[in-house]
Design an enzyme around this catalytic site. Structure first.
Site, PDB file in Angstrom:
ATOM      1  N   THR A 201      -6.131  -0.874  -0.550  1.00 38.86           N
ATOM      2  CA  THR A 201      -6.260  -2.085  -0.611  1.00 38.86           C
ATOM      3  C   THR A 201      -5.903  -2.755   0.978  1.00 38.86           C
ATOM      4  OG1 THR A 201      -5.554  -2.062  -2.927  1.00 38.86           O
ATOM      5  CG2 THR A 201      -5.470  -4.200  -2.067  1.00 38.86           C
ATOM      6  N   ARG A 229     -11.690   0.179 -15.126  1.00 36.45           N
ATOM      7  CA  ARG A 229     -10.464  -0.395 -15.191  1.00 36.45           C
ATOM      8  C   ARG A 229     -10.310  -1.481 -13.878  1.00 36.45           C
ATOM      9  NH1 ARG A 229      -7.035  -0.698 -10.333  1.00 36.45           N
ATOM     10  NH2 ARG A 229      -4.838  -0.426 -10.848  1.00 36.45           N
ATOM     11  N   VAL A 230      -9.880  -2.794 -14.048  1.00 36.41           N
ATOM     12  CA  VAL A 230      -9.533  -3.577 -12.960  1.00 36.41           C
ATOM     13  C   VAL A 230      -8.051  -3.866 -12.501  1.00 36.41           C
ATOM     14  CG1 VAL A 230      -9.903  -6.179 -12.588  1.00 36.41           C
ATOM     15  CG2 VAL A 230     -11.822  -4.601 -13.476  1.00 36.41           C
ATOM     16  N   GLY A 231      -7.733  -3.814 -11.410  1.00 40.65           N
ATOM     17  CA  GLY A 231      -6.404  -3.693 -11.061  1.00 40.65           C
ATOM     18  C   GLY A 231      -6.155  -5.431 -10.721  1.00 40.65           C
ATOM     19  N   ASP A 232      -4.952  -5.177 -10.035  1.00 42.98           N
ATOM     20  CA  ASP A 232      -4.410  -6.772  -9.669  1.00 42.98           C
ATOM     21  C   ASP A 232      -5.390  -7.379  -8.499  1.00 42.98           C
ATOM     22  OD1 ASP A 232      -3.527  -4.862  -7.891  1.00 42.98           O
ATOM     23  OD2 ASP A 232      -2.121  -6.177  -6.962  1.00 42.98           O
ATOM     24  N   THR A 252      -0.063  -5.488  -2.934  1.00 43.57           N
ATOM     25  CA  THR A 252      -0.626  -4.182  -2.886  1.00 43.57           C
ATOM     26  C   THR A 252       0.354  -2.930  -3.689  1.00 43.57           C
ATOM     27  OG1 THR A 252      -1.445  -2.539  -1.412  1.00 43.57           O
ATOM     28  CG2 THR A 252       0.513  -3.361  -0.667  1.00 43.57           C
ATOM     29  N   GLY A 253      -0.173  -2.049  -4.053  1.00 43.39           N
ATOM     30  CA  GLY A 253       0.471  -1.261  -4.931  1.00 43.39           C
ATOM     31  C   GLY A 253      -0.298  -1.071  -6.430  1.00 43.39           C
ATOM     32  N   GLY A 255      -1.472  -1.981  -9.491  1.00 41.93           N
ATOM     33  CA  GLY A 255      -1.872  -3.256  -9.705  1.00 41.93           C
ATOM     34  C   GLY A 255      -1.549  -3.541 -11.136  1.00 41.93           C
TER      35      GLY A 255
HETATM   36  C1  SD4 Z   1      -5.196  -1.619  -7.543  1.00 45.40           C
HETATM   37  N1  SD4 Z   1      -3.422  -3.084  -6.050  1.00 45.40           N
HETATM   38  O1  SD4 Z   1      -6.102  -1.519  -7.610  1.00 45.40           O
HETATM   39  C2  SD4 Z   1      -4.619  -1.875  -6.122  1.00 45.40           C
HETATM   40  C3  SD4 Z   1      -4.468  -0.959  -5.429  1.00 45.40           C
HETATM   41  C4  SD4 Z   1      -3.733  -0.944  -3.992  1.00 45.40           C
HETATM   42  O2  SD4 Z   1      -2.357  -0.171  -2.357  1.00 45.40           O
HETATM   43  O3  SD4 Z   1      -3.042  -2.117  -3.836  1.00 45.40           O
HETATM   44  N2  SD4 Z   1      -3.073   0.301  -3.625  1.00 45.40           N
HETATM   45  O4  SD4 Z   1      -4.154  -1.443  -8.450  1.00 45.40           O
END
Ligand code: SD4
Length: 341
Positions: A201, A229-232, A252-253, A255
């Site tokens: 991301t 699936r949908v993240g943040d 980031t990370g 989600g």
């Molecule tokens: C997610 N936040 O889809 C994103 C992935 C991400 O560093 O940020 N990775 O969950």
């Protein structure tokens, strides 16, 4: 394996580091100082942020609009075709690349797309959602239909060679194990493909010469995620939030763990209460650590933030997060401070 005792010890150490004296909270209706007019800056996540910031600076440097800068900046990353952003990214568990993105301007305008397929620049579709529809979020086939109607071309549904290889490797076990800090590990999960430009991301925040704030975020999400699936990252208030009265933040990370504590919005609200961007990011990360308990060691979450006065901050749960900061045409890559020692 970390023991619970060790974890609690390191958490306490992390929390002790949070003894940052907050600035006085804002009175109702008050504004946290004048905007930082005349001093543009851009900050973005991971090492990919270096190239993205260069793209953004082409607009910010000559006095352009922060919104144009955050769109152009992350378009650089989307076009780089890495493991985790844009059409070259790792697919979901059914072998299809699905993209999430959002954008927010300096007037509470926001737009996002989720689970978008076969479109090269999801960030630009998100901007069109913001500017040309009465809605905020379009998903899946509807988002794609809108993109095509707006003149975006439909690219081939075909995995990049690196993604194809990683997917075939993944199929051998089909185990879902997101790799922490894959963004700058030089390895594309689960196999050895990838390289120096490997990243995930990208989230970007910019303040322009007129003191206007904007933010953007774009990703393929977690590699080999469940279909749908949908993240943040496309969720306003989780992956990104911009409040022109206060500041902006992005995440980031993992989600799921950003969504459950409304990450970016939390950081901005902490700034509204008087925290510096750095202290706000730190406190939000501490909250993730508290919620996750010993499982915090298995994930990464990081925040970046900018106040409307041009102060910046960043903080991560774990070692390994870096971000790019530009106050001129020469971006700097900075290793973030982190919580779990
Ligand atoms: C997610 N936040 O889809 C994103 C992935 C991400 O560093 O940020 N990775 O969950």
């Amino acid at each position: 394996m970390p023991t619970r005792r060790k974890f609690l010890h390191s958490s306490a150490a992390g929390l002790a580091g949070l003894a940052v004296t907050p600035l006085a909270p804002l009175a109702a209706g008050a504004r946290p100082g004048p905007p930082a007019a005349g001093r543009p800056l851009v900050i973005s996540t991971w090492d990919a942020g270096l190239n993205a910031n260069r793209g953004a600076w082409k607009i910010l440097g000559p006095g352009g609009y922060a919104l144009d800068a955050v769109e152009a900046g992350v378009m650089v990353t989307e076009a780089e075709q890495s493991c985790c952003v844009g059409l070259g990214a790792n697919p979901d568990r059914d072998g299809i690349v699905t993209l999430d993105a959002c954008i927010m301007d300096d007037k509470y305008g926001c737009g996002s797309v989720a689970a978008l397929e076969r479109i090269k620049h999801p960030i630009s579709v998100a901007r069109r959602v913001m500017e040309r529809t009465p809605h905020v979020l379009l998903v899946g086939p509807g988002a794609q239909q809108f993109a095509v109607a707006q003149g975006f071309s439909l690219e081939e549904q075909k995995l990049s060679p690196d993604a194809e290889k990683a997917y075939r490797e993944w199929l051998k076990t089909s185990q879902y194990r997101p790799v922490i800090n894959v963004e700058n590990s030089g390895a594309r999960p689960p196999g050895p493909a990838g390289g120096a430009s490997n990243h995930d991301t990208i989230a970007m925040l910019a303040l322009d010469a007129q003191g206007r704030l904007s933010g953007s975020c774009t990703t393929s999400g977690m590699g080999f995620k469940m279909r749908g699936r949908v993240g943040d990252s496309p969720i306003i208030g989780a992956g990104l939030f911009v409040d022109p009265e206060v500041g902006a933040a992005a995440a980031t990370g993992q989600g799921e763990d950003v969504i459950r504590m409304a990450g970016a919005h939390t950081v901005v609200e902490l700034m509204r209460q008087g925290r510096s961007p750095q202290a706000a990011c730190q406190e939000a990360v501490a909250r993730v650590a508290k919620i996750k308990g010993p499982q915090a060691r298995d994930i990464q979450v990081a925040f970046i933030a900018v106040s409307r006065r041009g102060q910046v901050g960043a903080y991560a749960l774990q070692k390994g997060f870096s971000y790019a900061l530009s106050t001129s045409d020469a971006p700097r890559l900075i290793s973030s401070e982190y919580f779990l020692k």
